[in-house]
Design a protein around this motif. Structure first.
Motif, PDB file in Angstrom:
ATOM      1  N   ALA A   1      15.124  55.638  34.772  1.00 52.80           N
ATOM      2  CA  ALA A   1      16.113  56.581  34.274  1.00 52.80           C
ATOM      3  C   ALA A   1      17.105  55.893  33.338  1.00 52.80           C
ATOM      4  CB  ALA A   1      16.852  57.244  35.434  1.00 52.80           C
ATOM      5  N   GLU A   2      17.513  54.683  33.677  1.00 49.31           N
ATOM      6  CA  GLU A   2      18.471  53.965  32.838  1.00 49.31           C
ATOM      7  C   GLU A   2      17.821  53.518  31.518  1.00 49.31           C
ATOM      8  OE1 GLU A   2      20.107  50.832  35.211  1.00 49.31           O
ATOM      9  OE2 GLU A   2      21.560  52.183  36.193  1.00 49.31           O
ATOM     10  N   ALA A   3      16.556  53.104  31.565  1.00 49.52           N
ATOM     11  CA  ALA A   3      15.865  52.727  30.328  1.00 49.52           C
ATOM     12  C   ALA A   3      15.710  53.942  29.417  1.00 49.52           C
ATOM     13  CB  ALA A   3      14.505  52.133  30.659  1.00 49.52           C
ATOM     14  N   LEU A   4      15.370  55.068  29.992  1.00 49.52           N
ATOM     15  CA  LEU A   4      15.236  56.304  29.222  1.00 49.52           C
ATOM     16  C   LEU A   4      16.581  56.745  28.673  1.00 49.52           C
ATOM     17  CD1 LEU A   4      13.455  58.593  28.244  1.00 49.52           C
ATOM     18  CD2 LEU A   4      13.509  59.572  30.550  1.00 49.52           C
ATOM     19  N   ALA A   5      17.625  56.604  29.474  1.00 53.35           N
ATOM     20  CA  ALA A   5      18.970  56.980  29.039  1.00 53.35           C
ATOM     21  C   ALA A   5      19.442  56.118  27.875  1.00 53.35           C
ATOM     22  CB  ALA A   5      19.944  56.870  30.211  1.00 53.35           C
ATOM     23  N   ALA A   6      19.170  54.823  27.927  1.00 55.16           N
ATOM     24  CA  ALA A   6      19.565  53.919  26.839  1.00 55.16           C
ATOM     25  C   ALA A   6      18.860  54.302  25.542  1.00 55.16           C
ATOM     26  CB  ALA A   6      19.248  52.475  27.215  1.00 55.16           C
ATOM     27  N   ALA A   7      17.564  54.622  25.639  1.00 56.67           N
ATOM     28  CA  ALA A   7      16.812  55.041  24.450  1.00 56.67           C
ATOM     29  C   ALA A   7      17.316  56.383  23.936  1.00 56.67           C
ATOM     30  CB  ALA A   7      15.322  55.119  24.771  1.00 56.67           C
ATOM     31  N   LEU A   8      17.693  57.265  24.850  1.00 52.32           N
ATOM     32  CA  LEU A   8      18.196  58.579  24.473  1.00 52.32           C
ATOM     33  C   LEU A   8      19.521  58.469  23.726  1.00 52.32           C
ATOM     34  CD1 LEU A   8      17.516  61.592  24.738  1.00 52.32           C
ATOM     35  CD2 LEU A   8      18.803  61.607  26.887  1.00 52.32           C
ATOM     36  N   LYS A   9      20.406  57.585  24.194  1.00 53.37           N
ATOM     37  CA  LYS A   9      21.666  57.356  23.491  1.00 53.37           C
ATOM     38  C   LYS A   9      21.401  56.772  22.111  1.00 53.37           C
ATOM     39  CE  LYS A   9      26.011  54.774  23.629  1.00 53.37           C
ATOM     40  NZ  LYS A   9      26.953  53.957  24.440  1.00 53.37           N
ATOM     41  N   GLU A  10      20.514  55.790  22.033  1.00 51.02           N
ATOM     42  CA  GLU A  10      20.187  55.183  20.741  1.00 51.02           C
ATOM     43  C   GLU A  10      19.646  56.228  19.775  1.00 51.02           C
ATOM     44  OE1 GLU A  10      17.271  51.775  18.753  1.00 51.02           O
ATOM     45  OE2 GLU A  10      17.246  52.102  20.919  1.00 51.02           O
ATOM     46  N   ARG A  11      18.780  57.108  20.278  1.00 51.21           N
ATOM     47  CA  ARG A  11      18.209  58.142  19.409  1.00 51.21           C
ATOM     48  C   ARG A  11      19.282  59.090  18.900  1.00 51.21           C
ATOM     49  NH1 ARG A  11      14.922  62.868  21.939  1.00 51.21           N
ATOM     50  NH2 ARG A  11      15.707  64.420  20.498  1.00 51.21           N
ATOM     51  N   ALA A  12      20.202  59.507  19.773  1.00 50.84           N
ATOM     52  CA  ALA A  12      21.273  60.417  19.357  1.00 50.84           C
ATOM     53  C   ALA A  12      22.112  59.787  18.253  1.00 50.84           C
ATOM     54  CB  ALA A  12      22.146  60.786  20.550  1.00 50.84           C
ATOM     55  N   ILE A  13      22.436  58.508  18.413  1.00 53.05           N
ATOM     56  CA  ILE A  13      23.213  57.796  17.393  1.00 53.05           C
ATOM     57  C   ILE A  13      22.429  57.737  16.094  1.00 53.05           C
ATOM     58  CG2 ILE A  13      24.148  55.538  16.746  1.00 53.05           C
ATOM     59  CD1 ILE A  13      24.798  55.146  19.762  1.00 53.05           C
ATOM     60  N   ARG A  14      21.158  57.366  16.181  1.00 50.06           N
ATOM     61  CA  ARG A  14      20.329  57.229  14.984  1.00 50.06           C
ATOM     62  C   ARG A  14      20.148  58.569  14.265  1.00 50.06           C
ATOM     63  NH1 ARG A  14      16.629  53.431  14.463  1.00 50.06           N
ATOM     64  NH2 ARG A  14      16.506  54.352  12.386  1.00 50.06           N
ATOM     65  N   GLU A  15      19.977  59.647  15.024  1.00 46.86           N
ATOM     66  CA  GLU A  15      19.811  60.963  14.399  1.00 46.86           C
ATOM     67  C   GLU A  15      21.060  61.368  13.623  1.00 46.86           C
ATOM     68  OE1 GLU A  15      16.560  63.234  17.242  1.00 46.86           O
ATOM     69  OE2 GLU A  15      18.687  63.463  17.700  1.00 46.86           O
ATOM     70  N   LEU A  16      22.223  61.079  14.186  1.00 48.23           N
ATOM     71  CA  LEU A  16      23.468  61.437  13.505  1.00 48.23           C
ATOM     72  C   LEU A  16      23.719  60.527  12.305  1.00 48.23           C
ATOM     73  CD1 LEU A  16      25.410  62.284  16.725  1.00 48.23           C
ATOM     74  CD2 LEU A  16      25.211  63.813  14.744  1.00 48.23           C
ATOM     75  N   GLU A  17      23.416  59.247  12.436  1.00 49.43           N
ATOM     76  CA  GLU A  17      23.540  58.345  11.289  1.00 49.43           C
ATOM     77  C   GLU A  17      22.604  58.783  10.168  1.00 49.43           C
ATOM     78  OE1 GLU A  17      24.813  54.132  13.474  1.00 49.43           O
ATOM     79  OE2 GLU A  17      22.694  54.578  13.118  1.00 49.43           O
ATOM     80  N   GLU A  18      21.412  59.195  10.528  1.00 46.16           N
ATOM     81  CA  GLU A  18      20.435  59.664   9.529  1.00 46.16           C
ATOM     82  C   GLU A  18      20.938  60.932   8.852  1.00 46.16           C
ATOM     83  OE1 GLU A  18      16.741  59.670   7.408  1.00 46.16           O
ATOM     84  OE2 GLU A  18      17.747  58.122   8.574  1.00 46.16           O
ATOM     85  N   ALA A  19      21.474  61.867   9.634  1.00 49.67           N
ATOM     86  CA  ALA A  19      21.980  63.115   9.075  1.00 49.67           C
ATOM     87  C   ALA A  19      23.120  62.858   8.091  1.00 49.67           C
ATOM     88  CB  ALA A  19      22.445  64.048  10.194  1.00 49.67           C
ATOM     89  N   ILE A  20      24.007  61.928   8.449  1.00 50.31           N
ATOM     90  CA  ILE A  20      25.104  61.576   7.553  1.00 50.31           C
ATOM     91  C   ILE A  20      24.560  60.925   6.284  1.00 50.31           C
ATOM     92  CG2 ILE A  20      27.105  60.043   7.279  1.00 50.31           C
ATOM     93  CD1 ILE A  20      27.655  60.555  10.307  1.00 50.31           C
ATOM     94  N   GLY A  21      23.575  60.040   6.430  1.00 46.80           N
ATOM     95  CA  GLY A  21      22.971  59.386   5.279  1.00 46.80           C
ATOM     96  C   GLY A  21      22.279  60.367   4.354  1.00 46.80           C
TER      97      GLY A  21
END
Length: 214
Positions: free
Chosen positions: A161-181
């Motif tokens: 669950a913690e490994a999945l949660a860490a990847a999920l947080k990373e994805r959320a950050i990356r998606e928003l950075e991509e949207a801004i870019g």
């Protein structure tokens, strides 16, 4: 509605432990049914992949850009026009091109290098500017949304669950950075008849991933 920058700050401040708590409360175990990798009725498998993820898969597996990704189909007319972002490449029947199946058991041929959206399915983070793969959520706990999957509701270990949660947080950050870019680098480009222009966070590209000459 919050700005993308505000949503990004929220994503960066997410506590992995709280995301893991939410994932544990929902429960999940991959059954390797392959449903998330296959075409849905007449709709081909469509999952966003970041430009750097495409390059990483290219380099590791010696693929061409088009082997890994295709222009996001939304907004295109007969495969031509102007669109935003890239989707994982599909086979002629609409399944993910990296999906393999033997005796009814599914697997990913690039499992160790699969994109974040694949690593985190069937979950997403409830923030504006992030994606909801495979349709609307069927369950939610805190900031974590769960999407249709037969593996939901099954026991998951805290470590998983913690490994999945860490990847999920990373994805959320990356998606928003991509949207801004994408927003900041977008300049209207009119493709020639029959051509395509894909706008991602790095600028305008042709269908093979090469930059558009201006």
């Amino acid at each position: 509605m919050q700005s993308l920058e505000a949503e990004l700050e929220t994503a960066r401040s997410l506590a992995v432990s709280e995301l893991a708590d939410a994932i544990e409360s929902i429960g999940f175990e991959c059954t390797r049914c392959g449903a998330c990798c296959k075409a849905d009725d007449d709709d081909p498998h469509t999952a966003t992949i970041f430009p750097d993820e495409i390059r990483d898969i290219q380099q590791t597996h010696e693929y061409d850009w088009r082997d890994v990704a295709r222009p996001m189909p939304y907004g295109l007319d007969d495969g031509a026009g102007e669109t935003f972002e890239w989707a994982i490449q599909t086979t002629g029947c609409g399944d993910c091109s990296f999906y393999v199946e033997k005796d009814g058991v599914g697997a990913c041929s690039i499992h160790d290098d699969r994109p974040l959206i694949c690593q985190t399915y069937p979950f997403s983070v409830a923030l504006g500017g992030t994606s909801q793969p495979m349709g609307e959520a069927v369950d939610q706990a805190g900031m974590v949304r769960a999407h249709e999957c037969e593996g939901l509701g099954r026991d998951i270990s805290r470590e998983e669950a913690e490994a999945l949660a860490a990847a999920l947080k990373e994805r959320a950050i990356r998606e928003l950075e991509e949207a801004i870019g994408v927003r900041d680098n977008y300049t209207g480009t009119t493709p020639d008849d029959g051509d395509i222009v894909v706008h991602d966070s790095e600028g305008a590209k042709q269908g093979d991933g090469t930059p558009v000459d201006r």
